[in-house]
Enzyme design. Structure first.
Site, PDB file in Angstrom:
ATOM      1  N   VAL A 173      69.094  51.886  72.486  1.00 21.03           N
ATOM      2  CA  VAL A 173      69.743  51.699  71.181  1.00 21.03           C
ATOM      3  C   VAL A 173      70.730  50.528  71.149  1.00 21.03           C
ATOM      4  CG1 VAL A 173      69.439  54.002  70.177  1.00 21.03           C
ATOM      5  CG2 VAL A 173      71.432  53.534  71.633  1.00 21.03           C
ATOM      6  N   TYR A 214      75.745  60.430  82.519  1.00 21.36           N
ATOM      7  CA  TYR A 214      74.630  59.859  81.753  1.00 21.36           C
ATOM      8  C   TYR A 214      75.133  58.779  80.785  1.00 21.36           C
ATOM      9  CZ  TYR A 214      71.399  59.788  77.752  1.00 21.36           C
ATOM     10  OH  TYR A 214      70.607  59.393  76.705  1.00 21.36           O
ATOM     11  N   SER A 237      69.193  53.360  76.810  1.00 18.50           N
ATOM     12  CA  SER A 237      68.088  54.168  77.359  1.00 18.50           C
ATOM     13  C   SER A 237      67.178  53.423  78.331  1.00 18.50           C
ATOM     14  CB  SER A 237      67.247  54.741  76.229  1.00 18.50           C
ATOM     15  OG  SER A 237      67.950  55.779  75.613  1.00 18.50           O
ATOM     16  N   TYR A 268      59.748  56.657  72.223  1.00 22.85           N
ATOM     17  CA  TYR A 268      59.892  57.956  71.523  1.00 22.85           C
ATOM     18  C   TYR A 268      58.741  58.188  70.545  1.00 22.85           C
ATOM     19  CZ  TYR A 268      64.351  56.400  73.304  1.00 22.85           C
ATOM     20  OH  TYR A 268      65.304  55.877  74.106  1.00 22.85           O
TER      21      TYR A 268
HETATM   22  N1  GLN Z   1      73.114  56.818  75.148  1.00 23.24           N
HETATM   23  C1  GLN Z   1      72.192  56.968  74.047  1.00 23.24           C
HETATM   24  C2  GLN Z   1      72.123  58.421  73.630  1.00 23.24           C
HETATM   25  O1  GLN Z   1      72.158  59.250  74.494  1.00 23.24           O
HETATM   26  C3  GLN Z   1      70.859  56.456  74.476  1.00 23.24           C
HETATM   27  C4  GLN Z   1      69.809  56.592  73.394  1.00 23.24           C
HETATM   28  C5  GLN Z   1      68.865  55.430  73.360  1.00 23.24           C
HETATM   29  O2  GLN Z   1      69.112  54.348  73.840  1.00 23.24           O
HETATM   30  N2  GLN Z   1      67.774  55.654  72.656  1.00 23.24           N
HETATM   31  O3  GLN Z   1      72.027  58.747  72.486  1.00 23.24           O
END
Ligand code: GLN
Length: 307
Positions: free
Chosen positions: A261, A191, A63, A243
């Site tokens: 993540v 994405y 992300s 978040y």
């Molecule tokens: N590619 C991950 C997802 O879409 C990114 C989420 C993240 O890094 N918080 O779930």
């Protein structure tokens, strides 16, 4: 300030924390990443770098890539972008569907998944097809890193697509509200590729430098965002970058920052430096557990925060 010594002290005190939390196991390719790894790297505006740990080890930026696509979309659409995505903290998990339903398919901000999907969709519309959009995203990340070798990991992207039902659901829901322009499959897959970009902590701290310097890379002098866009990107990082833990992160660390993540966090000290930290094990909000603690210790020890 002896940054090297500060980083080494942080590494020492953070070590027992590395085994806590858990790696992102909903993406099978990330579930295999070894927990007890750590890197922290700072790059000052003159390019001086201080680092500790596995600083050259590549990890999935996930992300954190949303900061870079948000920058590009702001460059292209300016405030028109806000017709499709807001700038308000969501107070919900990054992949939540509920708010999107009662807010008519307009995501709260560009850093939750729904918002980032809209941003990527807007880039695909602008560049006419998903391959060109991905190439432009990669070129942008290479430019801000001043490193043409940055790329994404096909295996991680594929692995996420196989288990991508929730992100596909988010995109379909937005499409049902008329807030999605391209094929859901193509946009979501683009994405996932942007999320699968791999960088080392050293490379990532270099890439964030434009955000610490009003949008202009202080070394190459290339402009990647205007001063006012940079103010807004950093503001959204501060309020939405973690978040439903963004308030807590701001309270403890006091810096605009974005997590992923993969266990990375990019944090900005405006007019001073860009910081990247990586520790793969996550807390219950999906943010790096030890990475967050390391940043808190850094701002406490140095007295550097935006407050
Ligand atoms: N590619 C991950 C997802 O879409 C990114 C989420 C993240 O890094 N918080 O779930």
């Amino acid at each position: 300030m002896n940054y090297q010594e500060i980083l080494e002290d942080i590494y020492k005190s953070i070590k027992p924390e590395l085994k806590r939390g858990k790696v992102a196991d909903y993406i099978p390719a990330l579930a295999r990443v070894k927990k007890e790894q750590f890197a922290m790297s700072i790059t000052l505006l003159d390019g001086t770098n201080y680092s500790v740990g596995d600083v050259d080890k590549k990890f999935s930026i996930q992300s954190i890539s949303k900061v870079f696509t948000f920058t590009k979309a702001l460059n292209i659409y300016s405030k028109e972008l806000y017709k499709r995505v807001g700038v308000e903290p969501s107070g919900n998990p990054f992949n939540s569907l509920v708010q999107l339903e009662y807010e008519n398919g307009i995501p709260r901000n560009p850093f939750i998944n729904a918002g980032a999907l809209v941003v990527t969709d807007s880039l695909i519309s602008y560049y006419k097809d998903e391959y060109r959009a991905l190439e432009k995203i990669l070129t942008f990340v290479r430019d801000i890193s001043n490193n043409s070798s940055i790329d994404f990991d096909e295996e991680v992207a594929k692995s996420e697509l196989e288990y991508g039902d929730r992100n596909l659901a988010l995109a379909y829901l937005m499409k049902s509200f008329g807030n999605f322009e391209n094929s859901v499959e193509k946009s979501v897959s683009t994405y996932f590729k942007q999320c699968a970009i791999t960088m080392s902590a050293k490379e990532l701290s270099r890439a964030g430098l434009y955000l610490a310097n009003g949008g202009v890379d202080p070394i190459t002098k290339k402009e990647f965002a205007t001063l006012s866009q940079t103010k807004r990107i950093n503001a959204v990082m501060l309020t939405c970058g973690h978040y439903d833990a963004s308030g807590e992160f701001a309270y403890h660390v006091g810096l605009p920052a974005k997590s992923g993540v993969g266990g990375g966090i990019l944090a900005i000290i405006p007019n001073v430096m860009s910081i990247a930290v990586w520790a793969p094990s996550l807390n219950r909000y999906g943010n790096s557990h030890a990475g967050t603690l390391a940043l808190e210790e850094f701002t406490t020890k140095t007295g550097l925060s935006i407050f």
